[in-house]
Design an enzyme around this catalytic site. Sequence first.
Site, PDB file in Angstrom:
ATOM      1  N   MET A   1      13.034 -60.869  17.366  1.00 55.39           N
ATOM      2  CA  MET A   1      11.592 -60.949  17.614  1.00 55.39           C
ATOM      3  C   MET A   1      11.213 -60.316  18.958  1.00 55.39           C
ATOM      4  O   MET A   1      10.198 -59.626  19.062  1.00 55.39           O
ATOM      5  CB  MET A   1      11.129 -62.409  17.574  1.00 55.39           C
ATOM      6  CG  MET A   1       9.626 -62.550  17.686  1.00 55.39           C
ATOM      7  SD  MET A   1       9.052 -64.256  17.726  1.00 55.39           S
ATOM      8  CE  MET A   1       8.976 -64.667  16.014  1.00 55.39           C
TER       9      MET A   1
ATOM     10  N   TYR B   1      21.717 -61.433  15.438  1.00 56.55           N
ATOM     11  CA  TYR B   1      21.626 -62.299  14.265  1.00 56.55           C
ATOM     12  C   TYR B   1      22.419 -61.712  13.113  1.00 56.55           C
ATOM     13  O   TYR B   1      22.309 -60.526  12.802  1.00 56.55           O
ATOM     14  CB  TYR B   1      20.166 -62.448  13.830  1.00 56.55           C
ATOM     15  CG  TYR B   1      19.350 -63.316  14.759  1.00 56.55           C
ATOM     16  CD1 TYR B   1      19.666 -64.654  14.950  1.00 56.55           C
ATOM     17  CD2 TYR B   1      18.267 -62.783  15.440  1.00 56.55           C
ATOM     18  CE1 TYR B   1      18.908 -65.456  15.799  1.00 56.55           C
ATOM     19  CE2 TYR B   1      17.497 -63.562  16.284  1.00 56.55           C
ATOM     20  CZ  TYR B   1      17.829 -64.903  16.459  1.00 56.55           C
ATOM     21  OH  TYR B   1      17.083 -65.685  17.299  1.00 56.55           O
TER      22      TYR B   1
ATOM     23  N   LYS C   1      -9.736 -44.899  12.580  1.00 59.97           N
ATOM     24  CA  LYS C   1      -9.600 -46.211  11.924  1.00 59.97           C
ATOM     25  C   LYS C   1      -8.434 -46.973  12.552  1.00 59.97           C
ATOM     26  O   LYS C   1      -7.620 -46.388  13.268  1.00 59.97           O
ATOM     27  CB  LYS C   1      -9.385 -46.016  10.420  1.00 59.97           C
ATOM     28  CG  LYS C   1      -8.127 -45.227  10.073  1.00 59.97           C
ATOM     29  CD  LYS C   1      -8.138 -44.783   8.601  1.00 59.97           C
ATOM     30  CE  LYS C   1      -6.920 -43.945   8.285  1.00 59.97           C
ATOM     31  NZ  LYS C   1      -6.994 -43.344   6.943  1.00 59.97           N
TER      32      LYS C   1
ATOM     33  N   ARG D   1      -7.089 -43.425  -5.976  1.00 62.90           N
ATOM     34  CA  ARG D   1      -7.345 -44.545  -5.072  1.00 62.90           C
ATOM     35  C   ARG D   1      -8.859 -44.721  -5.058  1.00 62.90           C
ATOM     36  O   ARG D   1      -9.407 -45.292  -5.978  1.00 62.90           O
ATOM     37  CB  ARG D   1      -6.745 -44.233  -3.696  1.00 62.90           C
ATOM     38  CG  ARG D   1      -6.561 -45.442  -2.835  1.00 62.90           C
ATOM     39  CD  ARG D   1      -5.795 -45.127  -1.553  1.00 62.90           C
ATOM     40  NE  ARG D   1      -6.521 -44.176  -0.696  1.00 62.90           N
ATOM     41  CZ  ARG D   1      -6.086 -43.803   0.512  1.00 62.90           C
ATOM     42  NH1 ARG D   1      -4.950 -44.286   0.984  1.00 62.90           N
ATOM     43  NH2 ARG D   1      -6.775 -42.957   1.253  1.00 62.90           N
TER      44      ARG D   1
HETATM   45  C1  LIG Z   1      -6.734 -41.912   7.171  1.00 64.30           C
HETATM   46  C2  LIG Z   1      -7.507 -40.849   6.533  1.00 64.30           C
HETATM   47  C3  LIG Z   1      -7.447 -39.524   7.010  1.00 64.30           C
HETATM   48  C4  LIG Z   1      -6.495 -39.083   8.106  1.00 64.30           C
HETATM   49  O1  LIG Z   1      -5.200 -38.874   7.545  1.00 64.30           O
HETATM   50  P1  LIG Z   1      -3.992 -38.337   8.458  1.00 64.30           P
HETATM   51  O2  LIG Z   1      -2.870 -38.176   7.502  1.00 64.30           O
HETATM   52  O3  LIG Z   1      -3.714 -39.412   9.457  1.00 64.30           O
HETATM   53  O4  LIG Z   1      -4.441 -37.092   9.074  1.00 64.30           O
HETATM   54  C5  LIG Z   1      -8.281 -38.587   6.438  1.00 64.30           C
HETATM   55  N1  LIG Z   1      -9.118 -38.919   5.425  1.00 64.30           N
HETATM   56  C6  LIG Z   1      -9.174 -40.176   4.920  1.00 64.30           C
HETATM   57  C7  LIG Z   1     -10.094 -40.477   3.796  1.00 64.30           C
HETATM   58  C8  LIG Z   1      -8.376 -41.174   5.451  1.00 64.30           C
HETATM   59  O5  LIG Z   1      -8.433 -42.406   4.945  1.00 64.30           O
END
Ligand SMILES: *Cc1c(COP(=O)(O)O)cnc(C)c1O
Length: 380
Positions: A324, A272, A34, A139
């Site tokens: 930046m 800054y 992802k 979640r």
């Molecule tokens: C992102 C995600 C993972 C991977 O998690 P990591 O901590 O990066 O290994 C696994 N399962 C689900 C549902 C996720 O959203």
Amino acid sequence: MRPLRATVRRTALAHNIGVVRAHAPASRIWAVVKADAYGHGLLRMLPVLAAASPAGPDGLALLELDAAVQLRESGIAKPLLLLEGFFSADELALYSRHRLCSVVHSLEQVAMLEAAPPPGVKGAAPIDIYLKLNTGMNRLGLSAQDFATALQRLRACSNAGAITVMTHFADADGPTGVTEQHARLMAVLVEAGKRSGLGAQLPISMANSAAILRYPETHADWVRPGIMLYGCTPFTDEPAFNAAHFGLEPVMTLSSEIIAVQTLRPGDRVGYGGTYTARQDMRIGIIACGYADGYPRHAPGSDQIGTPVLVGGTCTRTVGRVSMDMIFADLSPVPQAGTGTPVTLWGDGLSADEVANAAGTVSYELLCALAPRVPVDVMG
Ligand SMILES: *Cc1c(COP(=O)(O)O)cnc(C)c1O
């Protein structure tokens, strides 16, 4: 040319897949890709992701439908899993056409599947389902009661293909661990098995990186590694469990150069807001990399605490506020450094975990935040 660049090493990704296999030899692997493969570029990683198992993963998990379709159009034939599933019924035709496997985490999604035209109509094929149980993360995921309902309804729904049971742990990387959540999943499956004669024998997927590395009892049929594939540790609060401890290799190295040097007198301030004040004569290097490149703006550079950075291979620290396009490094430990000296922001020799830790975040965020303006070189 501005010297800032990211280098991604495919051989490191392949190596890290091997680390997953060594920890979970009996499980199949969903490589979690992802967020454009955690900022590394999904298409850049394709040769490794497409490699046949066991060198490559057994499937790819992500949540962007357009990217999944792009993978199919790039010729990827492996299973693809959409981690948030479909959001509306009009996406189902794409799932069916491209053989995308969907998480189902709500009864609303079950209803959409039931209402869709049956397989065979307009060439639709059943969609394989990952039925997600909420085991305490609160979640995505069904309650135990809704899970049993959903399972029965999906069994009767001709649009639903093979069903796998999944959950996601809230605390596999923390002190609470997964024992209670794991037990909850197993109890729900036993209950579903008793009630309907199914459930107990369904394939299961639970483990993220942290659970893969620490809780072998959760490996089951499919594991879902993300961060460890990219060479970082999921255990952000435990220095002993760093990436090197697990033999993970960083895939991304963010590197730049010193583009200017300033010589400070005691009392001179930096950047800054002048948040850093020189205590004695010192040299600082100006590095071409800032928050518009994805460097965390909250990385500290105060008198007391800085953020680690490699200058000419020596670890020093940032001073002053991240701007930046630039940051400042204390050159005291590297007197020979000057304009043109190479700098590593994270990657080879300095884990993104250490930088993230100093900045009060996690390596996941740093990797995903790499800005589009940073050129990327691909190796391996
Ligand atoms: C992102 C995600 C993972 C991977 O998690 P990591 O901590 O990066 O290994 C696994 N399962 C689900 C549902 C996720 O959203």
